[in-house]
Design an enzyme around this catalytic site. Structure first.
Site, PDB file in Angstrom:
ATOM      1  N   LYS A 209      46.750  55.876   7.144  1.00 39.40           N
ATOM      2  CA  LYS A 209      45.561  56.456   6.512  1.00 39.40           C
ATOM      3  C   LYS A 209      44.743  55.358   5.838  1.00 39.40           C
ATOM      4  O   LYS A 209      43.539  55.268   6.009  1.00 39.40           O
ATOM      5  CB  LYS A 209      46.004  57.521   5.506  1.00 39.40           C
ATOM      6  CG  LYS A 209      44.866  58.192   4.782  1.00 39.40           C
ATOM      7  CD  LYS A 209      45.387  59.236   3.809  1.00 39.40           C
ATOM      8  CE  LYS A 209      44.252  59.662   2.879  1.00 39.40           C
ATOM      9  NZ  LYS A 209      44.692  60.565   1.823  1.00 39.40           N
ATOM     10  N   GLU A 215      54.261  47.739   5.396  1.00 40.59           N
ATOM     11  CA  GLU A 215      55.213  47.953   6.491  1.00 40.59           C
ATOM     12  C   GLU A 215      54.488  48.111   7.819  1.00 40.59           C
ATOM     13  O   GLU A 215      54.821  47.468   8.825  1.00 40.59           O
ATOM     14  CB  GLU A 215      56.039  49.235   6.235  1.00 40.59           C
ATOM     15  CG  GLU A 215      57.023  49.142   5.109  1.00 40.59           C
ATOM     16  CD  GLU A 215      56.457  49.605   3.774  1.00 40.59           C
ATOM     17  OE1 GLU A 215      55.220  49.547   3.596  1.00 40.59           O
ATOM     18  OE2 GLU A 215      57.243  49.986   2.900  1.00 40.59           O
ATOM     19  N   GLY A 269      48.643  61.990   3.038  1.00 39.78           N
ATOM     20  CA  GLY A 269      49.518  61.441   4.080  1.00 39.78           C
ATOM     21  C   GLY A 269      50.622  62.406   4.489  1.00 39.78           C
ATOM     22  O   GLY A 269      50.874  62.630   5.667  1.00 39.78           O
ATOM     23  N   ARG A 270      51.280  63.022   3.497  1.00 40.09           N
ATOM     24  CA  ARG A 270      52.426  63.895   3.804  1.00 40.09           C
ATOM     25  C   ARG A 270      52.004  65.246   4.360  1.00 40.09           C
ATOM     26  O   ARG A 270      52.842  66.082   4.685  1.00 40.09           O
ATOM     27  CB  ARG A 270      53.318  64.040   2.572  1.00 40.09           C
ATOM     28  CG  ARG A 270      52.600  64.464   1.306  1.00 40.09           C
ATOM     29  CD  ARG A 270      53.454  64.246   0.069  1.00 40.09           C
ATOM     30  NE  ARG A 270      52.738  64.525  -1.172  1.00 40.09           N
ATOM     31  CZ  ARG A 270      52.007  63.641  -1.834  1.00 40.09           C
ATOM     32  NH1 ARG A 270      51.869  62.416  -1.362  1.00 40.09           N
ATOM     33  NH2 ARG A 270      51.400  63.974  -2.966  1.00 40.09           N
ATOM     34  N   GLU A 355      57.538  63.767  -3.013  1.00 38.95           N
ATOM     35  CA  GLU A 355      56.363  62.934  -3.316  1.00 38.95           C
ATOM     36  C   GLU A 355      55.287  63.811  -3.961  1.00 38.95           C
ATOM     37  O   GLU A 355      54.497  63.336  -4.776  1.00 38.95           O
ATOM     38  CB  GLU A 355      55.833  62.252  -2.045  1.00 38.95           C
ATOM     39  CG  GLU A 355      54.914  61.077  -2.332  1.00 38.95           C
ATOM     40  CD  GLU A 355      54.654  60.188  -1.115  1.00 38.95           C
ATOM     41  OE1 GLU A 355      55.387  59.213  -0.898  1.00 38.95           O
ATOM     42  OE2 GLU A 355      53.704  60.476  -0.371  1.00 38.95           O
ATOM     43  N   HIS A 386      81.032  70.256   8.494  1.00 42.26           N
ATOM     44  CA  HIS A 386      82.104  69.256   8.560  1.00 42.26           C
ATOM     45  C   HIS A 386      81.738  68.032   7.725  1.00 42.26           C
ATOM     46  O   HIS A 386      82.304  66.958   7.911  1.00 42.26           O
ATOM     47  CB  HIS A 386      82.360  68.868  10.018  1.00 42.26           C
ATOM     48  CG  HIS A 386      82.709  70.049  10.862  1.00 42.26           C
ATOM     49  ND1 HIS A 386      83.998  70.489  11.025  1.00 42.26           N
ATOM     50  CD2 HIS A 386      81.922  70.927  11.530  1.00 42.26           C
ATOM     51  CE1 HIS A 386      83.997  71.574  11.784  1.00 42.26           C
ATOM     52  NE2 HIS A 386      82.745  71.867  12.097  1.00 42.26           N
ATOM     53  N   LYS A 513      55.730  48.761  -4.881  1.00 47.45           N
ATOM     54  CA  LYS A 513      54.903  47.979  -3.931  1.00 47.45           C
ATOM     55  C   LYS A 513      54.369  46.737  -4.623  1.00 47.45           C
ATOM     56  O   LYS A 513      54.427  45.628  -4.093  1.00 47.45           O
ATOM     57  CB  LYS A 513      53.711  48.804  -3.435  1.00 47.45           C
ATOM     58  CG  LYS A 513      54.036  49.930  -2.494  1.00 47.45           C
ATOM     59  CD  LYS A 513      52.728  50.537  -1.980  1.00 47.45           C
ATOM     60  CE  LYS A 513      52.932  51.913  -1.383  1.00 47.45           C
ATOM     61  NZ  LYS A 513      51.700  52.607  -1.077  1.00 47.45           N
TER      62      LYS A 513
END
Ligand code: F6P
Length: 524
Positions: A209, A215, A269-270, A355, A386, A513
């Site tokens: 965005k 990254e 973004g999310r 977030e 399990h 960051k």
């Protein structure tokens, strides 16, 4: 206009809920079921193909009544209206919140600063459609003239988790393209992916965005350098596209202008998988199926806006978690889809919810003195049985569960599906019913184990009274997955409104960051 600033703990319903908790905290659910034969029916709400059975919760009629009253006192209705109307409810970033416009199927205008956003939304969707169809159909080819075989989505957070979860979740509907996701700045992650790929037949979709994320930019640079070991700079335009709001930065990076898919600052973004951030979804299952996915999300929006709150799936889910989080002392909740396709559902929900609602300052700028964002975790059934279910059945914590099951399997295998769904139902039942001392004793007697009763009986008792919701969905389709995701988005919204926090910023991710960048400068 911003959302109202109402401290939920100062409402009458909040205080009543606190008092009510003292009255009901020791009432076992088993008793509530015995007292009310219609409990399951009464505490079930449905929307199209999705049934939510919330009867196996530590609630009674009064609890629900008070929780619904809390929505009134915190004026949820006003918040929902402002949200859908494009008001700038993301106050701290001075932005509207309009992921709902991305899946809007009505012909109405949606205004931000007096400008209708729908024409731009539609033209971007049209561009995605044309592009996806050309790539899938082989009309657009890689730089050497070969058809594409692979797609790599380069992005992180919302530019990765949503598309990754949906592409993997809907792989039953996928075409010949193989989709990969590179997110972590860990170079090994990048090179492991690249080693399987041929630059001639791979399409790279850089999704960011902001187009400033360390990254994503580092990974994109590494991948481009790898590509240029074989190809020329002028070939980039055939094999690289980008999705961003930051057009200039994308152009500076070397992506051709016609290869840029826009998004807008009013999409968080999310919440962005409905936009061109979902390009990898549209490439993987085709645009027509992507359209059905959008329609499912839209249908849930309509339900959320219009259904009365006592029958409203996102509202009910939010109220139930508020009950556990704020009144019963729970800290986390588990989401367990009984389908391997949704292996990445929990990581997606983690960003969506944590977030959004991991905040400790209210909408008036004051430190809150109550719990907000709860911790989400989970994985798929039956695997979790399990792994961590022991702790839910016999541990000391109250961890409410959302079990998500599908009536039909996609390949139609009855044997597996019957067993899968038997486990799905059994877990919810075991959690709330438990197993008493008498039942354990009887069991051991029947199994000729009376000699071990004294030693083992206490360890074999299940306290029970452990809460869960059961979401039973007809079938895992693009439409139903769209509806499920939108349901959890709106659940998150309702929680944020009631907790009186801003759910659409994420300042909490910045400090790490900044420090990483400082360390890089110092060490370089
Ligand atoms: O799409 P971008 O701008 O690269 O951001 C990626 C992610 O980083 C964050 O800003 C912080 O984690 C998320 O909100 C976002 O989804």
């Amino acid at each position: 206009m911003s959302l109202k600033n109402i401290n939920p703990t100062q409402t009458k319903s909040w205080k009543s809920l606190e008092a009510h908790y003292q009255l009901v905290k020791d009432v076992p659910m088993k008793k509530l079921f015995q007292q009310d034969k219609d409990r399951t029916e009464k505490f079930t709400a449905s929307f199209e193909d999705i049934d939510l059975d919330f009867s196996k919760n530590r609630i009674d009629d009064k609890t629900l009544e008070l929780l619904l009253q809390l929505t009134k006192e915190t004026d949820l209705k006003d918040a929902v209206e402002k949200f859908f109307a494009g008001e700038k409810i993301n106050t701290t970033e001075n932005r509207a919140v309009l992921h709902t416009a991305l899946r809007n199927q009505n012909t109405n205008k949606i205004l931000v600063d007096g400008v209708d956003v729908m024409p731009e939304v539609k033209s971007t969707l049209e561009k995605m459609k044309t592009f996806s169809e050309k790539i899938i159909g082989g009309d657009l080819k890689g730089y050497s003239g070969k058809n594409f075989t692979d797609v790599v989505n380069i992005g992180i957070g919302g530019s990765d988790l949503g598309p990754r979860m949906v592409v993997e979740g809907l792989q039953f509907y996928k075409n010949h393209l193989n989709t990969h996701f590179v997110s972590n700045i860990d170079g090994d992650h990048v090179y492991e992916t690249l080693k399987k790929l041929n630059p001639e037949t791979t399409l790279f979709v850089i999704v960011s965005k902001t187009f400033t994320t360390q990254e994503t930019l580092t990974n994109a640079e590494t991948i481009q350098a790898w590509f240029l070991e074989k190809a020329k700079r002028s070939d980039i335009k055939h094999n690289f596209v980008a999705v961003s709001t930051n057009l200039q930065k994308v152009i500076d990076f070397g992506i051709a202008e016609e290869n840029i898919f826009t998004m807008w600052d009013w999409v968080g973004g999310r919440y962005s998988l409905w936009s061109a951030v979902g390009l990898s979804i549209s490439l993987s299952i085709g645009f027509d199926q992507f359209q059905k996915f959008l329609e499912g999300g839209f249908a849930m929006d309509e339900h959320f806006k219009n259904a009365s709150y006592d029958k409203n799936l996102p509202v009910l889910l939010a109220l139930i978690t508020i009950w556990y989080n704020n009144f019963c002392g729970s800290e986390s909740e588990v989401v367990i889809p009984y389908t391997q396709y949704l292996e990445n559902f929990a990581p997606f929900l983690q960003q969506l919810s944590m977030e959004s609602n991991g905040k400790s300052v209210d909408r008036g700028g004051n430190q809150v003195n109550y719990q907000t964002g709860n911790i989400i975790w989970g994985n798929t059934g039956t695997n979790v049985q399990h792994a961590f279910m022991q702790l839910l059945h016999q541990g000391t914590k109250i961890i409410p569960v959302d079990f998500i099951g599908f009536k039909e399997s996609l390949f139609g295998n009855q044997d597996h599906h019957k067993k899968l769904m038997a486990n799905f139902s059994a877990q919810a039942e075991a959690l709330y019913k438990g197993k008493s001392k008498d039942e354990v004793y009887l069991d051991m007697k029947l199994n000729n184990q009376l000699d071990k009763v004294e030693q083992l009986l206490p360890f074999k008792v299940f306290e029970g009274n452990k809460p869960s919701n059961t979401l039973l969905v007809k079938k895992l389709t693009p439409y139903n997955l769209g509806a499920l995701i939108a349901m959890y988005e709106h659940k998150t919204f309702v929680q944020g409104v009631i907790w009186n926090i801003f759910s659409f910023d994420q300042f909490g991710v910045e400090l790490g960051k900044e420090l990483a960048n400082k360390l890089l400068t110092v060490n370089s």
